[in-house]
Design a protein around this motif. Structure first.
Motif, PDB file in Angstrom:
ATOM      1  N   PHE A  10       0.640  -1.076   0.012  1.00 57.80           N
ATOM      2  CA  PHE A  10       0.007  -0.122  -0.012  1.00 57.80           C
ATOM      3  C   PHE A  10       0.721   1.258  -0.060  1.00 57.80           C
ATOM      4  N   LYS A  11       2.043   1.212  -0.365  1.00 59.63           N
ATOM      5  CA  LYS A  11       3.005   2.316  -0.475  1.00 59.63           C
ATOM      6  C   LYS A  11       2.368   3.583  -1.011  1.00 59.63           C
ATOM      7  N   PRO A  12       1.946   4.683  -0.398  1.00 58.90           N
ATOM      8  CA  PRO A  12       1.268   5.788  -0.968  1.00 58.90           C
ATOM      9  C   PRO A  12       1.989   6.627  -2.118  1.00 58.90           C
ATOM     10  N   THR A  13       3.467   6.842  -1.875  1.00 58.26           N
ATOM     11  CA  THR A  13       4.090   7.767  -2.681  1.00 58.26           C
ATOM     12  C   THR A  13       4.886   7.117  -3.757  1.00 58.26           C
ATOM     13  N   THR A  14       5.385   7.848  -4.471  1.00 61.89           N
ATOM     14  CA  THR A  14       6.353   7.601  -5.718  1.00 61.89           C
ATOM     15  C   THR A  14       7.785   7.855  -5.335  1.00 61.89           C
ATOM     16  N   GLU A  15       8.159   8.279  -4.016  1.00 67.48           N
ATOM     17  CA  GLU A  15       9.540   8.508  -3.628  1.00 67.48           C
ATOM     18  C   GLU A  15      10.279   7.277  -3.746  1.00 67.48           C
ATOM     19  N   SER A  16      11.607   7.300  -3.805  1.00 68.22           N
ATOM     20  CA  SER A  16      12.457   6.242  -3.699  1.00 68.22           C
ATOM     21  C   SER A  16      12.663   5.673  -2.387  1.00 68.22           C
ATOM     22  N   ASN A  17      12.828   4.250  -2.276  1.00 70.40           N
ATOM     23  CA  ASN A  17      12.778   3.512  -1.093  1.00 70.40           C
ATOM     24  C   ASN A  17      13.986   3.706  -0.098  1.00 70.40           C
ATOM     25  N   TRP A  18      13.736   3.835   1.062  1.00 73.39           N
ATOM     26  CA  TRP A  18      14.865   3.879   1.972  1.00 73.39           C
ATOM     27  C   TRP A  18      15.899   2.334   1.709  1.00 73.39           C
ATOM     28  N   GLN A  19      17.190   2.658   1.736  1.00 77.10           N
ATOM     29  CA  GLN A  19      17.917   1.475   1.636  1.00 77.10           C
ATOM     30  C   GLN A  19      19.046   1.158   2.421  1.00 77.10           C
ATOM     31  N   TYR A  20      18.810   1.142   3.651  1.00 73.57           N
ATOM     32  CA  TYR A  20      19.486   1.185   4.868  1.00 73.57           C
ATOM     33  C   TYR A  20      19.101   0.160   5.893  1.00 73.57           C
ATOM     34  N   VAL A  21      20.102  -0.379   6.682  1.00 69.66           N
ATOM     35  CA  VAL A  21      19.665  -1.397   7.935  1.00 69.66           C
ATOM     36  C   VAL A  21      18.856  -2.561   7.183  1.00 69.66           C
ATOM     37  N   ARG A  22      17.643  -2.870   7.680  1.00 70.11           N
ATOM     38  CA  ARG A  22      16.841  -4.068   7.456  1.00 70.11           C
ATOM     39  C   ARG A  22      15.769  -3.754   6.745  1.00 70.11           C
ATOM     40  N   SER A  23      15.541  -2.327   6.256  1.00 68.74           N
ATOM     41  CA  SER A  23      14.177  -1.901   5.779  1.00 68.74           C
ATOM     42  C   SER A  23      13.824  -2.968   4.377  1.00 68.74           C
ATOM     43  N   GLY A  24      12.694  -3.361   4.619  1.00 70.21           N
ATOM     44  CA  GLY A  24      11.997  -4.311   3.433  1.00 70.21           C
ATOM     45  C   GLY A  24      12.341  -5.768   3.880  1.00 70.21           C
ATOM     46  N   ASP A  25      13.442  -6.180   4.437  1.00 67.70           N
ATOM     47  CA  ASP A  25      13.644  -7.783   4.890  1.00 67.70           C
ATOM     48  C   ASP A  25      12.390  -8.237   5.689  1.00 67.70           C
ATOM     49  N   ASN A  26      11.828  -9.300   5.309  1.00 69.69           N
ATOM     50  CA  ASN A  26      10.697  -9.716   6.100  1.00 69.69           C
ATOM     51  C   ASN A  26      10.762 -11.433   5.989  1.00 69.69           C
ATOM     52  N   PRO A  27      11.507 -11.956   6.566  1.00 66.95           N
ATOM     53  CA  PRO A  27      11.583 -13.507   6.766  1.00 66.95           C
ATOM     54  C   PRO A  27      10.284 -14.189   7.018  1.00 66.95           C
ATOM     55  N   ASN A  28       9.260 -13.547   7.543  1.00 68.53           N
ATOM     56  CA  ASN A  28       8.125 -14.103   8.062  1.00 68.53           C
ATOM     57  C   ASN A  28       6.899 -13.808   7.085  1.00 68.53           C
ATOM     58  N   SER A  29       7.175 -13.404   5.907  1.00 67.69           N
ATOM     59  CA  SER A  29       5.850 -13.227   5.024  1.00 67.69           C
ATOM     60  C   SER A  29       5.776 -14.071   4.111  1.00 67.69           C
ATOM     61  N   GLU A  30       4.912 -14.011   3.176  1.00 69.44           N
ATOM     62  CA  GLU A  30       4.769 -15.235   2.198  1.00 69.44           C
ATOM     63  C   GLU A  30       4.249 -14.185   0.885  1.00 69.44           C
ATOM     64  N   PRO A  31       5.157 -14.017   0.002  1.00 70.36           N
ATOM     65  CA  PRO A  31       6.706 -14.370  -0.190  1.00 70.36           C
ATOM     66  C   PRO A  31       7.426 -13.744   0.693  1.00 70.36           C
ATOM     67  N   VAL A  32       8.573 -14.278   0.892  1.00 69.01           N
ATOM     68  CA  VAL A  32       9.500 -13.480   1.763  1.00 69.01           C
ATOM     69  C   VAL A  32       9.738 -12.286   1.161  1.00 69.01           C
TER      70      VAL A  32
END
Length: 206
Positions: A113-135
């Motif tokens: 549901f990302k609302p914006t067209t901004e570039s994504n933050w690419q630091y630390v663990r942002s986006g990593d989700n081992p508990n989702s399907e798909p990962v």
């Protein structure tokens, strides 16, 4: 054919953003301990709340899950969090099991549901989700892209605000995880900050 031999009916999984269970289907998470799969349902924008996560300097037992927002929120409410109490008091679409989303439930909200067209933050663990399907994978500049669901795009009736939202996942006695819904940055803030919350509930996927 005996009852015992009857085939188990296939479960129809909703489309992302489809109205379901009092809100909108936002993806599947898996309990890392039991392996059970859950449908996650995000409440509509009209049910957002704002408040402090809880008391700074107090470690709340039972509010550390990355997937079980309800358990986290109940622990928060029991410890005196006014924000958690408000979320637990919600009754939407006949359901009263609403919660502040756990960190990996919240990641699905941003991913789909990302609302914006901004570039994504690419630091630390942002986006990593081992508990989702798909990962979930670490963010790239372009992925995830702005949602194709018009109602959830910036300015739409169901859109997340392009600012920080609390998760219910505690990081320490002083801080808890959050996500920024402009660029997807996942970070921690001190518990006394007042941020937005978009409630979520989950259903066991049989």
């Amino acid at each position: 054919m005996s009852a015992a031999a009857q085939p188990v009916p296939a479960v129809t999984i909703p489309e992302i953003g489809q109205p379901y269970g009092g809100g909108f289907f936002s993806g599947i998470t898996r309990d890392p301990e039991t392996g059970k799969r859950y449908l996650n349902i995000t409440a509509g924008a009209e049910h957002e709340l704002v408040g402090a996560w809880g008391e700074y300097g107090v470690k709340i037992k039972g509010a550390d899950s990355f997937t079980d927002g309800l358990a986290n929120t109940e622990a928060m409410a029991a410890s005196g969090s006014e924000l958690a109490k408000q979320v637990r008091a919600l009754r939407i679409g006949g359901h009263d099991d609403w919660a502040i989303p756990a960190r990996d439930q919240q990641e699905l909200q941003y991913r789909h549901f990302k609302p914006t067209t901004e570039s994504n933050w690419q630091y630390v663990r942002s986006g990593d989700n081992p508990n989702s399907e798909p990962v979930g994978l670490l963010h790239t500049e372009e992925s995830p892209a702005q949602t194709m669901l018009a109602a959830f795009q910036e300015g739409g009736a169901e859109a997340f605000r392009p600012r920080a939202y609390w998760s219910s996942t505690q990081r320490s006695a002083d801080s808890a995880f959050l996500m920024r819904f402009d660029d997807g940055g996942q970070d921690t803030y001190a518990k006394y900050y007042e941020l937005r919350v978009r409630p979520v509930r989950s259903e066991l996927l049989q």
